[in-house]
Enzyme design. Structure first.
Site, short mmCIF file in Angstrom:
data_model
loop_
_atom_site.label_atom_id
_atom_site.label_comp_id
_atom_site.label_asym_id
_atom_site.label_seq_id
_atom_site.Cartn_x
_atom_site.Cartn_y
_atom_site.Cartn_z
N HIS A 1 5.72 1.59 -0.45
CA HIS A 1 5.39 0.87 0.78
C HIS A 1 6.01 1.56 2.00
O HIS A 1 6.43 0.91 2.95
CB HIS A 1 5.84 -0.59 0.67
CG HIS A 1 5.07 -1.33 -0.37
ND1 HIS A 1 3.82 -1.87 -0.13
CD2 HIS A 1 5.35 -1.57 -1.67
CE1 HIS A 1 3.36 -2.42 -1.25
NE2 HIS A 1 4.27 -2.26 -2.19
N SER B 1 8.32 -5.04 -1.04
CA SER B 1 6.96 -5.48 -0.71
C SER B 1 6.82 -6.98 -0.48
O SER B 1 5.85 -7.42 0.11
CB SER B 1 5.99 -5.04 -1.79
OG SER B 1 6.33 -5.65 -3.01
N LYS C 1 -1.93 3.56 -2.24
CA LYS C 1 -1.79 2.63 -1.11
C LYS C 1 -2.19 3.37 0.18
O LYS C 1 -3.36 3.52 0.46
CB LYS C 1 -0.38 2.04 -1.09
CG LYS C 1 -0.04 1.26 -2.38
CD LYS C 1 1.22 0.46 -2.26
CE LYS C 1 1.79 0.01 -3.60
NZ LYS C 1 0.94 -0.93 -4.35
N1 PLP Z 1 6.40 0.55 -6.89
C1 PLP Z 1 6.17 -0.36 -5.92
C2 PLP Z 1 7.28 -0.75 -4.99
C3 PLP Z 1 4.89 -0.95 -5.79
O1 PLP Z 1 4.67 -1.87 -4.84
C4 PLP Z 1 3.87 -0.55 -6.68
C5 PLP Z 1 2.49 -1.14 -6.58
O2 PLP Z 1 2.30 -2.31 -6.56
C6 PLP Z 1 4.16 0.38 -7.67
C7 PLP Z 1 5.42 0.92 -7.75
C8 PLP Z 1 3.10 0.84 -8.63
O3 PLP Z 1 2.24 1.72 -7.97
P1 PLP Z 1 0.84 2.14 -8.63
O4 PLP Z 1 -0.16 1.17 -8.14
O5 PLP Z 1 0.61 3.54 -8.18
O6 PLP Z 1 1.05 2.04 -10.11
#
Ligand code: PLP
Length: 405
Positions: free
Chosen positions: A221, A193, A252
């Site tokens: 992502h 990200s 997302k």
């Molecule tokens: N994994 C990644 C790569 C993320 O970017 C995010 C969110 O920022 C998460 C996990 C966590 O996701 P959630 O918002 O569903 O807890």
């Protein structure tokens, strides 16, 4: 008497310690402040205390489904039919037909055997490694994996190997070292990200095959928009049959409400329902949230038009910004980091962009390496071509003003 006085003293001591720690964060220049949005999430938002008609380029609303009318209607219907929430974890009395339907739909979307829902992907990542891996096993993790993967791995007792970011030579060396363990699991973000770069899954899967390892990807992502049908990085790179476990988010692209999941082989999902602590000891997903995600998946399975339109917008932004003289990190991903280097430059440019009605965020150390400060732009399917062009024009003006071009 004395006990009360002691607790007052302890509370005062705690307050002083916390205030000093907060001061240190401010002093280090890493304080994160939060802008307040007074409208729905979307391509155009209103900020509290003014600022209407701001074009938003910093949400993970890749497909624009966060405020899609059908998604909202599905949430309202689920709320009315199934109530506000379950007041229970899943295994006591917290499973409704909509939870089972959504799990079945997620598995079908990813072409996997089964799926399990969590309150977030953070929880899915926190739960999986401890439930799956023992001290006899090994996990090999990309050094730039998301914080929730790092925390999940910390909680498990497997042998831990960290390989250099997307470095296949290093991964191979670590896989050789890890041959002595019973089971090897390679864990990587599908798309990263901060840089908008995509894991070399084809090569990772080849190495996994060579060294008899399993592959786990975090698709937060990627789910909904990467690959011809938006199935994710594994579809984009033609390895859907070689990746064993996927964790992803409903927070997302898939409606943006909240929630996460694991999808993969049936016995793994069955084991997670028995052993995964964030699943066992946390409340069921609220019906309205389930309704949003379920509708988002229906829309994506009906047609790949939304995912395709996001790809075209991304292409427009990346090529126009590159032609204007900016360096955009990553490739073909709606995360478009505009590389600036200097932390102050990133921060003043982001501020000046907002003065021109474009909401973007600057990132600098310690979120990204020193000297690699950037403004991260995120493209959504619901940005119009005009929105994209206005963003490029504002970047060009602001970049010239501050000497970035
Ligand atoms: N994994 C990644 C790569 C993320 O970017 C995010 C969110 O920022 C998460 C996990 C966590 O996701 P959630 O918002 O569903 O807890």
């Amino acid at each position: 008497g004395a006990p009360r006085a002691a607790s007052v003293a302890a509370a005062a001591q705690l307050r002083r310690r916390l205030e000093s720690e907060l001061e240190d964060i401010r002093g280090a220049g890493t304080w994160k402040s939060e802008r307040v949005i007074a409208s729905r999430q979307g391509p155009h938002i209103r900020l509290a205390g003014g600022g209407a008609g701001i074009i938003n380029f910093c949400a993970n609303n890749y497909l624009g489904l966060s405020s899609h009318p059908e998604v909202i209607r599905a949430a309202v219907e689920a709320l009315e039919k199934f109530g506000a929430g379950l007041s229970s974890v899943r295994f006591i009395c917290g499973t409704q037909s909509i939870h089972k339907d959504l799990e079945e739909k997620i598995a079908r979307f990813h072409q996997r055997e089964d799926a399990i829902l969590y309150a977030s992907c953070f929880d899915a990542n926190a739960g999986i490694f401890e439930a799956l891996l023992t001290p006899e096993d090994a996990v090999l993790s990309d050094e730039l994996n998301h914080a929730s993967i790092i925390d999940g791995i910390r909680l498990c007792k497997a042998n831990k190997y960290r390989y250099k970011h997307m470095d296949m030579q290093d991964l191979e060396a670590k896989l050789k070292e890890a041959q002595k363990h019973r089971l090897r699991l390679v864990a990587t973000d599908g798309a990263f990200s901060m840089d908008g770069d995509i894991a070399p899954l084809r090569e990772i899967c080849q190495l996994a095959q060579k060294y008899d390892a399993l592959v786990f990807i975090d698709e937060c992502h990627a789910t909904g928009f990467l690959g011809p049908n938006g199935r994710g990085t594994d579809e984009l790179l033609g390895v859907m049959d070689k990746v064993t476990i996927i964790n992803s988010t409903l927070g997302k692209a898939l409606g943006g409400a909240a929630g996460g999941y694991t999808t993969g082989p049936t016995p793994l999902i069955d084991l997670l329902r028995q052993r995964s602590r964030p699943y066992l000891f946390s409340n069921s997903l609220p019906p309205a949230v389930v309704g949003c995600a379920s509708k988002a998946l229906d829309l994506l399975m009906e047609s790949n038009a939304i995912a395709q339109s996001m790809a075209a917008k991304t292409q427009r932004f990346r090529s126009k910004m590159t032609a204007a003289g900016f360096t955009i990190s990553g490739k073909d991903h709606p995360i478009c980091p505009v590389m600036l280097g200097d932390a102050r430059l990133a921060s003043v440019m982001a501020e000046d962009m907002l003065n021109r009605g474009i909401y973007v965020i600057g990132f600098s150390y310690p979120v990204v390496p020193k000297g690699k400060a950037r403004i991260r732009v995120q493209i959504s399917a619901v940005h119009s071509d005009e929105d994209i062009d206005r963003c490029v024009e504002a970047f060009t003006e602001v970049g010239r003003k501050h000497g970035a071009l």
